[in-house]
Design an enzyme around this catalytic site. Structure first.
Site, PDB file in Angstrom:
ATOM      1  N   ASP A  15       0.853  -1.200   0.000  1.00 28.99           N
ATOM      2  CA  ASP A  15       0.000   0.000   0.000  1.00 28.99           C
ATOM      3  C   ASP A  15       0.887   1.248   0.000  1.00 28.99           C
ATOM      4  OD1 ASP A  15      -2.152  -1.686   0.112  1.00 28.99           O
ATOM      5  OD2 ASP A  15      -2.739  -1.168   2.161  1.00 28.99           O
ATOM      6  N   LYS A  42      -6.413  -6.987   0.374  1.00 29.98           N
ATOM      7  CA  LYS A  42      -7.562  -7.432   1.175  1.00 29.98           C
ATOM      8  C   LYS A  42      -7.331  -8.816   1.781  1.00 29.98           C
ATOM      9  CE  LYS A  42     -10.563  -4.477  -1.543  1.00 29.98           C
ATOM     10  NZ  LYS A  42     -10.464  -3.339  -0.637  1.00 29.98           N
ATOM     11  N   ASP A 246      -8.289   6.665   9.960  1.00 27.33           N
ATOM     12  CA  ASP A 246      -8.013   6.079   8.648  1.00 27.33           C
ATOM     13  C   ASP A 246      -8.853   4.800   8.536  1.00 27.33           C
ATOM     14  OD1 ASP A 246      -7.007   4.916   6.365  1.00 27.33           O
ATOM     15  OD2 ASP A 246      -4.906   4.983   6.974  1.00 27.33           O
ATOM     16  N   GLY A 251     -12.815  -2.819   6.777  1.00 25.36           N
ATOM     17  CA  GLY A 251     -13.735  -3.858   6.309  1.00 25.36           C
ATOM     18  C   GLY A 251     -13.060  -5.224   6.272  1.00 25.36           C
ATOM     19  N   ASP A 252     -11.772  -5.253   5.956  1.00 24.54           N
ATOM     20  CA  ASP A 252     -11.054  -6.536   5.930  1.00 24.54           C
ATOM     21  C   ASP A 252     -10.944  -7.105   7.339  1.00 24.54           C
ATOM     22  OD1 ASP A 252     -10.656  -5.917   3.235  1.00 24.54           O
ATOM     23  OD2 ASP A 252      -8.739  -4.940   3.647  1.00 24.54           O
ATOM     24  N   GLY A 287      -3.191   3.246   8.505  1.00 20.67           N
ATOM     25  CA  GLY A 287      -2.812   2.062   7.743  1.00 20.67           C
ATOM     26  C   GLY A 287      -3.858   0.971   7.878  1.00 20.67           C
TER      27      GLY A 287
HETATM   28  O1  RIB Z   1      -9.233  -2.968   1.880  1.00 19.90           O
HETATM   29  C1  RIB Z   1      -8.044  -2.221   1.939  1.00 19.90           C
HETATM   30  C2  RIB Z   1      -7.043  -2.758   0.971  1.00 19.90           C
HETATM   31  O2  RIB Z   1      -7.534  -2.569  -0.337  1.00 19.90           O
HETATM   32  C3  RIB Z   1      -5.707  -2.056   0.995  1.00 19.90           C
HETATM   33  O3  RIB Z   1      -4.799  -2.622   1.921  1.00 19.90           O
HETATM   34  C4  RIB Z   1      -5.257  -2.138  -0.449  1.00 19.90           C
HETATM   35  O4  RIB Z   1      -4.168  -2.983  -0.638  1.00 19.90           O
HETATM   36  C5  RIB Z   1      -6.467  -2.626  -1.237  1.00 19.90           C
HETATM   37  O5  RIB Z   1      -6.332  -3.933  -1.567  1.00 19.90           O
END
Ligand code: RIB
Length: 305
Positions: A15, A42, A246, A251-252, A287
């Site tokens: 990222d 993700k 941030d 969501g991940d 982050g």
């Molecule tokens: O969901 C966030 C992610 O989306 C980031 O870390 C980026 O790499 C994109 O894949």
């Protein structure tokens, strides 16, 4: 007994993050902050989020044979993720170009690179990894054919969680395996098209008609809505109030926590109540992976109204 609580099949990106006062319009240039480079993607994010909470986690992904690939491998190992399924080579490591504005909202452009080379053959070759997992989670920064192969390779009894991000039209066999399909408002509207409706309950009802066994709609600061197709019950799950710095990767973290807790036996609403606390904690730091909490850092659960 399964060897892994959660196997994540998905993307790993470096990222490249710049803070901006506002995003540029077409043809415009704006100045931003110093560049920060974080491990992301993700799939990689979900794996780190689950491992940090205490889940026995593995990642099946592909990175390039380059410095970004090493960064991502190191980040997974440091979080305690089993990287036996991390494949190397075929293209440069995926990169995400991310701008974050003062409200904490982000915009992301992904160059998939090696993620696009994670093939159905790679999934077939990883059959023993898939067989060792209680829950398998995927997203759509890898090819849809690869996700479909994951679904075909699942053993009976293995739970499959899909966050269709970035959203795309999903084949019936993939939809039918989702338990749950996890979407935000944007993803729900893309999957449903013109027939989406206006409320999270409308989106959940429409999505269930497409075939998943259950649906979870993430609603940002408003928490989540769960819809279990087995019981026809819709539950609103409130989120703790936090100051967002941030939102990248929140969501991940939510989806990873949800999948892990479902595998431990929580019902859908209980698992979502845990996952919203993980997502809320994740937005309070910068982050994606760097923002993920341990179980002891979670804000308290908010009682449902
Ligand atoms: O969901 C966030 C992610 O989306 C980031 O870390 C980026 O790499 C994109 O894949």
């Amino acid at each position: 007994m399964n060897e892994y609580d959660l196997l994540v099949v998905g993307s790993a990106n470096a990222d490249l993050v710049v803070g901006v006062e506002r995003r540029p319009a077409a043809g415009e240039t704006v100045l931003g902050s110093d560049l920060a480079v974080h491990p992301g993607g993700k799939g990689g994010n979900q794996a780190v989020a689950a491992a940090r909470l205490g889940a026995r986690t593995a990642l099946l992904a592909r990175v390039g044979d380059d410095a970004h690939g090493v960064l991502l491998l190191d980040a997974q190992r440091a979080a305690g993720v089993d990287t036996v399924g991390l494949l190397v080579g075929g293209a440069p490591t995926g990169v995400a170009l991310i701008t974050v504005d003062p409200s904490g909202d982000n915009s992301i452009v992904v160059s998939p690179g090696a993620n696009a080379r994670l093939t159905p053959d790679d999934i077939r070759a990883a059959g023993s990894l898939l067989a060792a997992a209680r829950v398998v989670s995927a997203q759509l920064e890898i090819p849809l054919d690869t996700v479909a192969e994951v679904v075909r390779t699942l053993r009976p009894g293995t739970r499959f969680v899909l966050n269709p991000s970035p959203p795309a039209e999903l084949p019936a066999e993939v939809l039918a395996a989702c338990d749950p399909l996890v979407v935000n408002e944007h993803e729900a509207r893309v999957v449903l098209g013109d027939a989406a409706g206006d409320t999270p309950e409308d989106w959940a009802r429409g999505l269930l008609k497409l075939g998943p066994r259950s649906v979870v709609i993430t609603l940002g600061a408003a928490g989540a809505l769960t819809a279990d197709g087995r019981t026809d019950s819709f539950v609103r799950v409130p989120s703790p109030r936090v100051d967002a710095v941030d939102t990248t990767g929140a969501g991940d973290a939510f989806t990873a926590a949800l999948g892990w807790r479902l595998g431990l036996g929580d019902d859908l609403a209980t698992a979502a109540a845990y996952a919203v606390r993980v997502g809320a904690a994740a937005v309070t730091r910068e982050g994606a992976q760097s923002s993920y909490p341990t179980a002891s850092e979670l804000p308290p659960e908010v009682p449902s109204p």
